[in-house]
Design a protein around this motif. Structure first.
Motif, PDB file in Angstrom:
ATOM      1  N   PHE A 283       0.861  -1.181   0.000  1.00  0.00           N
ATOM      2  CA  PHE A 283       0.000   0.000   0.000  1.00  0.00           C
ATOM      3  C   PHE A 283       0.899   1.233   0.000  1.00  0.00           C
ATOM      4  O   PHE A 283       1.811   1.340   0.815  1.00  0.00           O
ATOM      5  CB  PHE A 283      -0.904   0.008   1.233  1.00  0.00           C
ATOM      6  N   VAL A 284       0.625   2.147  -0.930  1.00  0.00           N
ATOM      7  CA  VAL A 284       1.459   3.335  -1.094  1.00  0.00           C
ATOM      8  C   VAL A 284       0.611   4.584  -0.843  1.00  0.00           C
ATOM      9  O   VAL A 284      -0.534   4.676  -1.303  1.00  0.00           O
ATOM     10  CB  VAL A 284       2.068   3.391  -2.509  1.00  0.00           C
ATOM     11  N   ARG A 285       1.199   5.543  -0.126  1.00  0.00           N
ATOM     12  CA  ARG A 285       0.520   6.826   0.130  1.00  0.00           C
ATOM     13  C   ARG A 285       1.429   7.965  -0.302  1.00  0.00           C
ATOM     14  O   ARG A 285       2.624   7.964   0.011  1.00  0.00           O
ATOM     15  CB  ARG A 285       0.192   6.967   1.613  1.00  0.00           C
ATOM     16  N   HIS A 286       0.855   8.915  -1.017  1.00  0.00           N
ATOM     17  CA  HIS A 286       1.613  10.088  -1.461  1.00  0.00           C
ATOM     18  C   HIS A 286       1.469  11.202  -0.432  1.00  0.00           C
ATOM     19  O   HIS A 286       0.357  11.687  -0.172  1.00  0.00           O
ATOM     20  CB  HIS A 286       1.112  10.568  -2.826  1.00  0.00           C
ATOM     21  N   ASP A 287       2.578  11.597   0.164  1.00  0.00           N
ATOM     22  CA  ASP A 287       2.605  12.708   1.115  1.00  0.00           C
ATOM     23  C   ASP A 287       3.110  13.939   0.371  1.00  0.00           C
ATOM     24  O   ASP A 287       4.315  14.208   0.331  1.00  0.00           O
ATOM     25  CB  ASP A 287       3.520  12.390   2.298  1.00  0.00           C
ATOM     26  N   SER A 288       2.184  14.677  -0.233  1.00  0.00           N
ATOM     27  CA  SER A 288       2.580  15.780  -1.108  1.00  0.00           C
ATOM     28  C   SER A 288       3.247  16.909  -0.328  1.00  0.00           C
ATOM     29  O   SER A 288       2.742  17.353   0.696  1.00  0.00           O
ATOM     30  CB  SER A 288       1.359  16.339  -1.840  1.00  0.00           C
ATOM     31  N   PRO A 289       4.382  17.406  -0.849  1.00  0.00           N
ATOM     32  CA  PRO A 289       5.029  18.559  -0.224  1.00  0.00           C
ATOM     33  C   PRO A 289       4.464  19.892  -0.714  1.00  0.00           C
ATOM     34  O   PRO A 289       4.866  20.950  -0.230  1.00  0.00           O
ATOM     35  CB  PRO A 289       6.497  18.393  -0.654  1.00  0.00           C
ATOM     36  N   LYS A 290       3.520  19.847  -1.664  1.00  0.00           N
ATOM     37  CA  LYS A 290       2.972  21.079  -2.240  1.00  0.00           C
ATOM     38  C   LYS A 290       1.934  21.686  -1.296  1.00  0.00           C
ATOM     39  O   LYS A 290       0.984  21.005  -0.889  1.00  0.00           O
ATOM     40  CB  LYS A 290       2.339  20.787  -3.605  1.00  0.00           C
ATOM     41  N   PRO A 291       2.064  22.972  -0.973  1.00  0.00           N
ATOM     42  CA  PRO A 291       1.188  23.612   0.024  1.00  0.00           C
ATOM     43  C   PRO A 291      -0.305  23.500  -0.282  1.00  0.00           C
ATOM     44  O   PRO A 291      -1.106  23.336   0.624  1.00  0.00           O
ATOM     45  CB  PRO A 291       1.643  25.077   0.010  1.00  0.00           C
ATOM     46  N   GLY A 292      -0.703  23.573  -1.542  1.00  0.00           N
ATOM     47  CA  GLY A 292      -2.124  23.547  -1.870  1.00  0.00           C
ATOM     48  C   GLY A 292      -2.688  22.177  -2.179  1.00  0.00           C
ATOM     49  O   GLY A 292      -3.873  22.056  -2.524  1.00  0.00           O
ATOM     50  N   SER A 293      -1.885  21.141  -2.062  1.00  0.00           N
ATOM     51  CA  SER A 293      -2.336  19.813  -2.479  1.00  0.00           C
ATOM     52  C   SER A 293      -3.295  19.185  -1.476  1.00  0.00           C
ATOM     53  O   SER A 293      -3.039  19.216  -0.261  1.00  0.00           O
ATOM     54  CB  SER A 293      -1.141  18.889  -2.665  1.00  0.00           C
ATOM     55  N   PRO A 294      -4.387  18.574  -1.959  1.00  0.00           N
ATOM     56  CA  PRO A 294      -5.275  17.822  -1.073  1.00  0.00           C
ATOM     57  C   PRO A 294      -4.597  16.589  -0.468  1.00  0.00           C
ATOM     58  O   PRO A 294      -5.134  15.983   0.460  1.00  0.00           O
ATOM     59  CB  PRO A 294      -6.422  17.391  -2.000  1.00  0.00           C
ATOM     60  N   LEU A 295      -3.418  16.216  -0.984  1.00  0.00           N
ATOM     61  CA  LEU A 295      -2.734  15.014  -0.518  1.00  0.00           C
ATOM     62  C   LEU A 295      -1.649  15.308   0.518  1.00  0.00           C
ATOM     63  O   LEU A 295      -0.933  14.403   0.935  1.00  0.00           O
ATOM     64  CB  LEU A 295      -2.092  14.284  -1.708  1.00  0.00           C
TER      65      LEU A 295
END
Length: 198
Positions: free
Chosen positions: A55-67
């Motif tokens: 199972f993979v989860r994306h931890d987005s570093p982008k400030p506006g990302s829902p992820l």
């Protein structure tokens, strides 16, 4: 047609099936409404036969990302979260901040080597982003990669000079890139499920 062989330790990689992808106002139109049901069917088949699941989860570093971490959108969708830990086979949870599951924590390639995995199936979100990138890298690393196109989905995307491709067009492009380029084989969910049972 010859019966497809799925190795006894073939891994299923479930990529970024996260709540944040349900925010249509952020992502725009999507394709393949059957993706979630197909993802669930693959997880169930893999767990029922004791095969490894990642199972993979994306931890987005982008400030506006829902992820991004700390937001509900970072969480795995309920139907995936409730399946974690329910199989008899080995299981791994990987977090990443880039497009390839091979550049996450813990190290996916090391885990595959420890498990003796040489074949894996890709499913998840988005078809042409993290799913395709993981499949391409797997092919380059010498794995046999099977790509469940109908157990992925993506979104319309605007490119240079305002050119826009629909989610469906992007999914077809991924299929052509992966199979035509020799990175992976496109295989329907139903065929994978049947082969896993066999």
């Amino acid at each position: 047609m010859n019966k497809r062989e799925i190795h006894g330790n073939a891994a299923l990689i479930v990529i970024d099936v996260q709540k944040g992808f349900d925010e249509a106002e952020h992502w725009g139109p999507r394709d393949n409404p059957e993706a979630e049901a197909n993802i669930a069917a693959l997880i169930d088949a893999w767990q029922a036969t004791g095969r490894p699941v990642v199972f993979v989860r994306h931890d987005s570093p982008k400030p506006g990302s829902p992820l991004r971490p700390g937001q509900e959108g970072n969480d795995l969708k309920d139907f995936v979260e409730e399946r974690r830990g329910r199989g008899e086979g080995a299981e791994l949870f990987v977090t990443k901040t880039v497009n390839s599951a091979f550049y996450g924590t813990p190290d996916l390639r090391e885990w595959f080597e420890a498990q003796g995995v040489r074949q894996f199936v890709v499913t998840g979100i988005q078809t042409n982003m993290c799913a395709e990138t993981t499949a391409r890298m797997g092919g380059n690393l010498g794995y046999e990669v099977l790509f469940a196109l109908d157990a992925t989905h993506t979104f319309d995307l605007r490119g240079p000079e305002g050119y826009r491709l629909t989610a469906r067009e992007l999914a077809y492009a991924t299929a052509v890139n992966l199979q035509g380029g020799g990175f992976a084989e496109i295989v329907p969910t139903a065929e994978l499920v049947e082969a896993a049972k066999g």
